[in-house]
Design a protein around this motif. Structure first.
Motif, PDB file in Angstrom:
ATOM      1  N   PRO A 174      54.091  39.443  15.646  1.00  0.00           N
ATOM      2  CA  PRO A 174      54.595  40.368  16.417  1.00  0.00           C
ATOM      3  C   PRO A 174      54.474  40.221  17.735  1.00  0.00           C
ATOM      4  CG  PRO A 174      52.556  40.936  15.049  1.00  0.00           C
ATOM      5  CD  PRO A 174      53.044  39.807  14.607  1.00  0.00           C
ATOM      6  N   GLN A 175      53.307  39.599  18.276  1.00  0.00           N
ATOM      7  CA  GLN A 175      53.061  39.588  19.433  1.00  0.00           C
ATOM      8  C   GLN A 175      54.174  38.568  20.279  1.00  0.00           C
ATOM      9  OE1 GLN A 175      49.141  38.721  20.735  1.00  0.00           O
ATOM     10  NE2 GLN A 175      49.358  38.670  22.868  1.00  0.00           N
ATOM     11  N   ILE A 176      54.134  37.414  19.663  1.00  0.00           N
ATOM     12  CA  ILE A 176      55.208  36.710  20.128  1.00  0.00           C
ATOM     13  C   ILE A 176      56.751  37.202  20.097  1.00  0.00           C
ATOM     14  CG2 ILE A 176      56.464  34.208  19.633  1.00  0.00           C
ATOM     15  CD1 ILE A 176      53.594  33.252  18.939  1.00  0.00           C
ATOM     16  N   THR A 177      57.162  37.715  18.864  1.00  0.00           N
ATOM     17  CA  THR A 177      58.163  38.429  18.818  1.00  0.00           C
ATOM     18  C   THR A 177      58.774  39.425  19.921  1.00  0.00           C
ATOM     19  OG1 THR A 177      58.084  38.000  16.380  1.00  0.00           O
ATOM     20  CG2 THR A 177      59.714  39.628  17.274  1.00  0.00           C
ATOM     21  N   ARG A 178      57.641  40.233  20.281  1.00  0.00           N
ATOM     22  CA  ARG A 178      58.025  41.316  21.377  1.00  0.00           C
ATOM     23  C   ARG A 178      58.092  40.469  22.446  1.00  0.00           C
ATOM     24  NH1 ARG A 178      53.629  44.085  18.611  1.00  0.00           N
ATOM     25  NH2 ARG A 178      52.286  43.185  20.007  1.00  0.00           N
ATOM     26  N   ARG A 179      57.459  39.429  22.925  1.00  0.00           N
ATOM     27  CA  ARG A 179      57.664  38.602  24.237  1.00  0.00           C
ATOM     28  C   ARG A 179      59.025  37.974  24.310  1.00  0.00           C
ATOM     29  NH1 ARG A 179      52.850  35.139  27.238  1.00  0.00           N
ATOM     30  NH2 ARG A 179      54.083  34.638  29.020  1.00  0.00           N
ATOM     31  N   LEU A 180      59.271  37.498  22.742  1.00  0.00           N
ATOM     32  CA  LEU A 180      60.834  36.911  22.851  1.00  0.00           C
ATOM     33  C   LEU A 180      61.748  37.870  23.377  1.00  0.00           C
ATOM     34  CD1 LEU A 180      60.575  34.484  19.986  1.00  0.00           C
ATOM     35  CD2 LEU A 180      61.202  33.786  22.348  1.00  0.00           C
ATOM     36  N   ILE A 181      61.572  39.173  22.649  1.00  0.00           N
ATOM     37  CA  ILE A 181      62.795  40.211  22.894  1.00  0.00           C
ATOM     38  C   ILE A 181      62.794  40.532  24.398  1.00  0.00           C
ATOM     39  CG2 ILE A 181      63.103  42.779  22.569  1.00  0.00           C
ATOM     40  CD1 ILE A 181      61.877  42.309  19.659  1.00  0.00           C
ATOM     41  N   THR A 182      61.626  40.280  25.247  1.00  0.00           N
ATOM     42  CA  THR A 182      61.928  40.467  26.582  1.00  0.00           C
ATOM     43  C   THR A 182      63.101  39.778  27.260  1.00  0.00           C
ATOM     44  OG1 THR A 182      60.284  39.211  27.104  1.00  0.00           O
ATOM     45  CG2 THR A 182      59.491  41.208  26.755  1.00  0.00           C
ATOM     46  N   TYR A 183      63.260  38.438  26.640  1.00  0.00           N
ATOM     47  CA  TYR A 183      64.385  37.584  27.205  1.00  0.00           C
ATOM     48  C   TYR A 183      65.687  38.046  26.763  1.00  0.00           C
ATOM     49  CZ  TYR A 183      60.728  34.178  28.437  1.00  0.00           C
ATOM     50  OH  TYR A 183      59.708  33.740  29.329  1.00  0.00           O
ATOM     51  N   LEU A 184      65.680  38.927  25.760  1.00  0.00           N
ATOM     52  CA  LEU A 184      66.970  39.497  25.110  1.00  0.00           C
ATOM     53  C   LEU A 184      67.324  40.627  25.955  1.00  0.00           C
ATOM     54  CD1 LEU A 184      66.415  39.432  21.364  1.00  0.00           C
ATOM     55  CD2 LEU A 184      67.259  37.652  22.823  1.00  0.00           C
ATOM     56  N   HIS A 185      66.685  41.402  26.945  1.00  0.00           N
ATOM     57  CA  HIS A 185      66.876  42.599  27.522  1.00  0.00           C
ATOM     58  C   HIS A 185      68.097  42.518  28.259  1.00  0.00           C
ATOM     59  CE1 HIS A 185      62.494  44.442  26.812  1.00  0.00           C
ATOM     60  NE2 HIS A 185      63.181  44.582  25.779  1.00  0.00           N
ATOM     61  N   PRO A 186      68.266  41.591  29.106  1.00  0.00           N
ATOM     62  CA  PRO A 186      69.547  41.520  29.979  1.00  0.00           C
ATOM     63  C   PRO A 186      70.888  41.253  29.189  1.00  0.00           C
ATOM     64  CG  PRO A 186      67.708  40.272  30.783  1.00  0.00           C
ATOM     65  CD  PRO A 186      67.346  40.352  29.462  1.00  0.00           C
TER      66      PRO A 186
END
Length: 619
Positions: free
Chosen positions: A26-38
């Motif tokens: 979950p921690q890595i997944t949440r960080r990967l999601i930050t790259y999806l925000h834009p």
């Protein structure tokens, strides 16, 4: 006589490539999601298109049922034509939805990977030399290329594929229950067999995936080692032995584990098809009996409730139902690889910067050239042995300082502190009275020049490499710098002169020619402080004469630190600093140190004897 066996080729450990980690962190997944925000709007658009395409795909078998039951059975040409037309329309909608979804996600995935690679490259540029001394270049390239490519595949294909599989399976289940819930329950009785087959496949595939990654890592390592060491291989006639080792052990192991991978796949996917065939056969058999007998197998279900069209639709749904299940089982290893790759990339991004500018750092004013080591000590690791121990050294503006001493005495470390490639553990390095930690690194290094023992050239032209330290220099200035160091003669003899491509690392040039270009590069940059780190030790005698004649011009008017073994370079220095085990043991001019008959006298006598012996041998 029995030939002794050659030692086996050690199998390298590729922990970075074989450790898969969790399938979901979950921690890595949440960080990967930050790259999806834009790119949320693009992702939502892709998911919307996928939903429309899934609905169109699920409707298809139902429309075939309508065509058979309302058109063929009732001999209604209009109903048949309408059903077929809607079926073709649903197929077109599915094609368009899939096309635009893939196109959007391909652009989005590449954009995200662009952002990630750019961020990683920018971070690598800021890390200090201490990091690069601990981290192999091959591992960094692997992170930048291989690991980010794994994430790209995940973003472009896996994310939407998982949602698509879930939507497909869910839509098919709903459609089947709407058609006939009893036949649906019979179909789903086969699912435990599917779950068992999938779990067996997952376990074997996971272990095999580890072996495949390890095997290809071993192939790459041995291949790189043999290519880099080709001179040694050919010098000792090891070609046949290395070929046998590579073919039988290294590549043979890679072949074996990949065949195992093919075997696992060849068992699992036909098994899924076979289980699906069983489900289809049971449904056709039971449903067919209901149609033929008019009921009796299912209480309360009449023959009119299961038509031929319903059976055909069920057959199509069953065939489609097992595809997303099979696809999801394949995604497991992909998710594991993505988690592991993401963890390694984030580990790099989280690597602290050892040497960084403080918030209040100022721009270094124009350097005059006075350098002062104020009680400087340094060690590379916390608690480790000191490489430099309480160094106190004052260098006047415009002086040339020769640093001598045995290997490991701390000479190279000393000059690295001047450019602030490292910060001292204690004490301070001051230039013109300014602590180098108080100014920005760019403004400091822009006024310095470094020439290394093994100069690095970039894979551009000769002029581009000379101009590297002064990008706005004109062609005339480039040529003037080359002439000043004696490089113009060999450069003009090249095929296209200054526009000749030097190849990777300056492959087409000799060591002496590369060194002359590095001298020209340093001269063109016009640094106030110049560092020559064994800059003449790897050149031949003739090239050394050319360099020595240019050194006076190169060193004139600037402060210079010279680490050298060549007697001619040392003896011309204004001051010679003798180092031993991280300390300064002697300093003075050449003549002063000879008269002391101390450490320098011993080093000079030994070097002079070797020099005379070398001259005698050549003569």
């Amino acid at each position: 006589m029995t030939q002794p066996k050659a030692p086996p080729t050690p199998k390298p450990q590729h922990q970075d490539d074989t450790i898969l980690g969790k399938a979901y962190d979950p921690q890595i997944t949440r960080r990967l999601i930050t790259y999806l925000h834009p790119y949320w709007s693009s992702i939502i658009a892709a998911l919307s298109l996928m939903t429309v395409a899934t609905i169109a795909s699920v409707i298809g078998p139902y429309l075939i049922k309508v065509a058979l039951d309302e058109g063929v059975s009732k001999r209604d040409v209009g109903a048949l034509g309408a059903a077929v037309g809607l079926y073709v329309l649903s197929a077109l909608v599915f094609w368009l939805g899939t096309y635009f979804r893939v196109k959007i996600m391909a652009v989005t995935g590449q954009s995200i990977i662009y952002d990630m690679r750019t961020q990683l490259f920018a971070h690598l540029q800021t890390l200090s030399l201490g990091f690069y001394s601990r981290y192999a270049v091959g591992r960094l390239v692997s992170r930048m290329v291989n690991d980010i490519s794994v994430i790209r595949e995940m973003i472009v294909w896996a994310i939407t594929a998982v949602f698509r599989d879930i939507f497909d399976a869910g839509g098919i289940i709903i459609a089947m229950f709407i058609l006939n819930w009893q036949l649906s329950l019979i179909t789903f009785c086969i699912l435990p067999l599917m779950a068992i087959a999938t779990e067996i496949f997952r376990r074997y595939a996971r272990e095999n995936y580890r072996q495949v990654r390890s095997a290809i890592g071993w192939v790459n390592a041995v291949l790189a080692e043999n290519i880099n060491g080709v001179r040694v291989v050919q010098s000792f006639s090891r070609e046949e032995r290395n070929y046998k080792t590579f073919a039988d052990e290294v590549n043979g192991n890679n072949l074996k584990v990949n065949l195992q991978s093919a075997m696992i796949a060849s068992l699992f996917f036909p098994s899924v098809d076979f289980i699906g065939a069983i489900a289809l056969g049971v449904v056709i058999w039971v449903g067919g009996l209901v149609v033929l007998r008019g009921g009796g197998i299912f209480d309360g279900v009449g023959a009119s409730e299961i038509s031929a069209g319903t059976l055909v639709a069920f057959a199509l749904y069953i065939d489609h139902f097992f595809n997303p299940i099979r696809d999801l089982s394949q995604r497991y290893n992909h998710f594991q690889a993505t988690m592991a790759s993401s963890e390694r990339i984030f580990e790099l991004l989280d690597t602290p910067i050892d040497v960084k500018d403080e918030a209040d750092s100022k721009v270094m004013p124009p350097i005059r050239g006075e350098v002062f080591f104020d009680n400087v000590s340094f060690h590379y690791e916390s608690g480790g042995l000191p490489v430099l121990d309480e160094i106190n050294l004052r260098v006047k503006e415009g002086q040339t300082i020769a640093l001598v001493g045995e290997t490991g005495a701390g000479k190279s470390t000393l000059v690295k502190l001047i450019s602030r490639f490292y910060d001292p553990t204690s004490g301070a390095v001051k230039i013109d009275g300014v602590d180098v930690r108080c100014v920005t690194q760019n403004s400091l290094r822009a006024q310095m020049g470094v020439v290394l023992q093994d100069p690095f050239l970039f894979s551009g032209t000769v002029s581009e490499n000379i101009r590297y330290g002064s990008l706005d220099a004109s062609d005339e200035q480039v040529i003037a710098a080359a002439k000043a160091v004696g490089a113009d003669e060999f450069i003009t003899s090249l095929d296209t002169g200054y526009e000749t491509k030097v190849g990777e690392g300056g492959a087409i040039l000799s060591g002496g020619q590369r060194q002359l270009i590095s001298f020209a590069r340093a001269l063109l940059a016009n640094p106030r402080i110049l560092i020559l780190d064994e800059a003449t030790s790897s050149v031949d005698t003739q090239t050394e004469r050319i360099i020595q004649s240019a050194l006076e011009r190169l060193l004139k008017g600037r402060t210079a630190f010279v680490i050298a073994h060549r007697l001619s370079t040392i003896t011309r220095a204004d001051k010679i600093v003798v180092m031993d085990k991280g300390r300064i043991v002697e300093e003075g001019s050449h003549q002063e140190l000879l008269e002391k008959r101390g450490r320098y006298f011993a080093l000079y006598t030994m070097a002079f004897a070797e020099h005379e012996e070398e001259k005698t041998t050549k003569n």
